[in-house]
Write an enzyme that holds these catalytic residues in place. Structure first.
Site, PDB file in Angstrom:
ATOM      1  N   GLU A  79       0.880  -1.170   0.000  1.00 15.21           N
ATOM      2  CA  GLU A  79       0.000   0.000   0.000  1.00 15.21           C
ATOM      3  C   GLU A  79       0.914   1.215   0.000  1.00 15.21           C
ATOM      4  O   GLU A  79       1.526   1.524   1.026  1.00 15.21           O
ATOM      5  CB  GLU A  79      -0.854  -0.051   1.270  1.00 15.21           C
ATOM      6  CG  GLU A  79      -1.947   0.946   1.290  1.00 15.21           C
ATOM      7  CD  GLU A  79      -2.843   0.749   0.110  1.00 15.21           C
ATOM      8  OE1 GLU A  79      -2.874   1.664  -0.711  1.00 15.21           O
ATOM      9  OE2 GLU A  79      -3.461  -0.335  -0.012  1.00 15.21           O
TER      10      GLU A  79
ATOM     11  N   GLU B  99       4.785  12.536  -5.417  1.00 16.64           N
ATOM     12  CA  GLU B  99       4.172  12.590  -4.090  1.00 16.64           C
ATOM     13  C   GLU B  99       5.050  13.417  -3.150  1.00 16.64           C
ATOM     14  O   GLU B  99       6.247  13.175  -3.038  1.00 16.64           O
ATOM     15  CB  GLU B  99       4.006  11.182  -3.505  1.00 16.64           C
ATOM     16  CG  GLU B  99       3.252  11.224  -2.185  1.00 16.64           C
ATOM     17  CD  GLU B  99       3.032   9.853  -1.567  1.00 16.64           C
ATOM     18  OE1 GLU B  99       3.997   9.083  -1.475  1.00 16.64           O
ATOM     19  OE2 GLU B  99       1.889   9.572  -1.167  1.00 16.64           O
TER      20      GLU B  99
END
Ligand code: UN1
Length: 495
Positions: free
Chosen positions: A249, A382
Site C-alpha cells: 500500500e 508525491e
C-alpha cells in the site's frame, strides 16, 4: 528521564542487554516521547520463532474465540481512546480530533474483524458429478509480517494485525520508527485482551535491519506493507525471492476535480480538509486541485481567504487547524519540494517554514498552494505534506486526462452537480477510490482500501478484502459415491 520500552516477544516485554536505542520526539516541540530498542537480526529471529511456535495453537483456536479476544482489544482502545489519541498527536503531530479519529478507525476495524470470526466465508459450488460435494475453506497463511507507517500509527497497524489474527495467523509487527510509542499502545490492547504468547510480537528498529530480516526469513509467509514506493519496491523484490505474498500500500497523488457546476462552498471545505488535514500526510491526501477555468479564480480566492484564518500550532490544542509535519526528515523533504515548485510554478500561498517563538522547536510548514501547469514535478510526484498543486482545465475531458496522468492511483474526487458526469467519473478516474462531492480522504473501514498503478501491486485491505489478504483458499472435493469418478471423463452431458 524518557520512558523506555522493550520489544514484545512471546508475550513478554524484553529489553535485550546492551541494546542500542532510539527516541521518538514530539514534532511540535522537540520533546522526547519514548525510547525504544533498535532490534537486531537475532531479536527479529526470536520474534519469528515465537510466532512460528505459537501459530498451530492459534490456528486451531475457533475463529469466534479469536473474535472474542479481538473484541476485548477493541474495548481497550475504546476505554483509552482519549489518552491514545493524545499519544498519536504528540508523537506524529496530527491535530487531536484526528489523533482520536485514528484510534476510532482502529476500534472500528478491530470490532468489524471480531465479527468476521463468525463468518470467514467459503463457497459451496455444484459438482459436475453425482454424489460429490465441492467447497472452499479459508486457512491462515502462517507467520505474517506487518510493516506500518507513522501517519496512521494506530489505525493502519490494526487494519493489518486484526485481520491477520482473526484469520488465524501469527504476527510479527514492525512499526515505523517515529511512531513506536503508538505501537506500544497497539500491542497493549492485544496483550490485555489475552492474545496467547507468541501470537503477536513487536520488533522496533530500522527498515534496513528489522524490515529486511522479516522479509527474507523463510518462516514468514506473507508481508503486508504500507509506506513509501522505494521501500515498498525493496520489500517486494526481497519478498519475491522467497515467493512470499507481498501486499503493498504505497503512495498517492490524489486529485480533486472541481467542475464549473460544483457547489463551491462544499468543495472548499473538502479541499481544505483533503489537502491540509494531517498536514497533507495521508496517502489519500488531496495534493492536486484540478479546477475548471470558469471557477478558477473565484475558487482560489475563497481558498486563500480561508487559509488566512487557519491556525497552525500545538496539535493537542483543540483550536489548532493544522499541526506540524511529522519529523525533521519530512520537513526537509517538503521544503525541498517547495523550492522545486518555486522554480517551475507560481507560488500562490504559503511556502515557508514557520519560525520564531514556539515554532522554532517544531517542524511547522505553512499550508502552501502552487498554481502550476500539469506536468511539473510538484504536480506529479508525491510530496506528503501540506502542499497543493492547482491546475487549470477547460473541460471534463481535460480534467480526467490530467487526473489520470500520474504514476499513482489511490484516491480521487469530483465535485459536480451533474449526475451523468458523476457516474462517468466513477468509471473514468484511474484510482482505487473515487469520491463524489467529498474529499479524497476519509475512507471507511468496512470497504476495500487500495489503489492502482504505483500505489500498490493489486491488493486491497480493509473491508472483506482484508480476509483475502490474510488467508489461503483451499478447495475441497468430497466424493461420497464410493466409486472412482473421473472429472471431465465420467461427467454426463445433458445434450
Ligand atoms: C493512509 O493515509 O494511508 O481514507 C490511510 C483516509 C483514512 C486512511 C488513510 N481513513 O483518509
Amino acid at each position: 528521564m524518557t520512558d523506555e520500552f522493550g520489544l514484545f516477544i512471546n508475550g513478554t516485554w524484553t529489553s535485550p542487554a546492551k541494546a542500542k536505542r532510539f527516541e521518538t520526539i514530539n514534532p511540535a516541540n522537540g520533546e522526547p516521547v519514548g525510547s525504544f530498542v533498535s532490534a537486531t537480526r537475532e531479536d527479529v529471529a526470536k520474534a519469528i520463532e515465537a510466532a512460528h511456535r505459537a501459530y498451530p495453537g492459534w490456528k486451531e483456536t475457533p475463529a469466534p474465540q479469536r473474535g472474542e479476544i479481538l473484541l476485548r482489544a477493541a474495548g481497550y482502545l475504546r476505554r483509552h481512546k482519549k489518552e491514545i489519541g493524545q499519544i498519536v498527536s504528540r508523537e506524529m503531530g496530527k491535530v487531536i480530533a484526528e489523533g482520536e479519529g485514528d484510534v476510532q478507525e482502529a476500534i472500528d476495524f478491530v470490532e468489524y474483524m471480531a465479527g468476521e470470526g463468525r463468518r470467514l466465508l467459503g463457497e459451496t459450488v455444484p459438482s459436475e458429478l453425482r454424489s460429490k460435494f465441492c467447497m472452499t475453506i479459508r486457512q491462515p497463511k502462517g507467520v505474517v509480517a506487518c510493516i506500518t507507517p507513522w501517519n496512521f500509527p494506530t489505525a493502519i497497524p490494526n487494519w493489518k494485525i486484526a485481520a491477520a489474527l482473526i484469520c488465524g495467523n501469527a504476527v510479527v509487527f514492525k512499526p515505523a520508527s517515529n511512531s513506536a510509542r503508538c505501537a506500544v499502545e497497539v500491542i497493549r490492547a492485544y496483550e490485555e485482551a489475552g492474545v496467547p504468547p507468541g501470537v503477536l510480537n513487536l520488533v522496533t528498529g530500522s527498515g534496513g535491519v528489522v524490515g529486511t530480516a522479516l522479509v527474507t526469513d523463510p518462516r514468514v509467509r506473507a508481508v503486508s506493507f504500507t509506506g513509501g514506493v522505494e521501500s515498498g519496491r525493496d520489500v517486494y523484490v526481497k519478498g519475491a525471492q522467497g515467493l512470499k505474498m507481498v501486499h503493498l500500500e504505497l503512495g498517492g497523488k490524489n486529485p480533486v476535480i472541481v467542475m464549473e457546476d460544483a457547489d463551491l462552498r462544499l468543495a472548499l471545505d473538502g479541499v481544505l480538509f483533503g489537502a491540509f488535514g494531517t498536514s497533507g500526510q495521508r496517502c489519500t491526501a488531496t495534493s492536486r486541485l484540478i479546477l475548471h477555468e470558469k471557477v478558477y479564480e473565484p475558487f482560489l480566492k475563497m481558498l486563500t481567504d480561508r487559509l488566512d484564518t487557519f491556525r497552525l500550532g500545538d496539535p493537542v490544542d483543540p483550536k489548532t487547524d493544522m499541526g506540524p509535519v511529522a519529523s525533521r526528515e519530512q520537513e526537509e523533504k517538503i521544503l525541498a519540494y517547495i523550492e522545486i515548485g518555486k522554480k517551475e510554478a507560481k507560488l500562490r500561498y504559503g511556502g515557508k517554514k514557520l519560525r520564531g517563538g514556539a515554532y522554532d522547536k517544531g517542524f511547522f510548514i505553512e499550508p502552501t498552494i502552487f498554481e502550476t501547469p500539469h506536468g511539473t514535478r510538484i504536480s506529479k510526484e508525491e510530496i506528503f505534506g501540506p502542499v497543493l498543486s492547482v491546475i487549470k482545465v477547460k473541460d471534463y475531458d481535460e480534467a480526467v486526462r490530467v487526473a489520470n496522468d500520474v504514476d499513482y492511483g489511490l484516491s480521487s474526487s469530483i465535485y459536480t452537480r451533474d449526475v451523468n458526469r458523476a457516474f462517468r467519473a466513477m468509471d473514468d478516474l484511474e484510482a482505487g477510490i473515487t469520491y463524489i462531492n467529498a474529499p479524497t480522504i476519509g475512507a471507511e473501514i468496512q470497504l476495500p482500501f487500495g489503489g492502482v498503478k504505483n500505489t500498490g501491486n493489486g491488493g486491497r485491505e480493509a473491508g472483506t478484502a482484508a480476509i483475502e489478504e490474510f488467508t489461503e483458499v483451499k478447495t475441497v472435493f468430497v466424493d461420497f459415491s464410493s466409486k472412482l469418478q473421473k472429472a471431465q471423463i465420467d461427467a454426463e452431458s445433458a445434450v
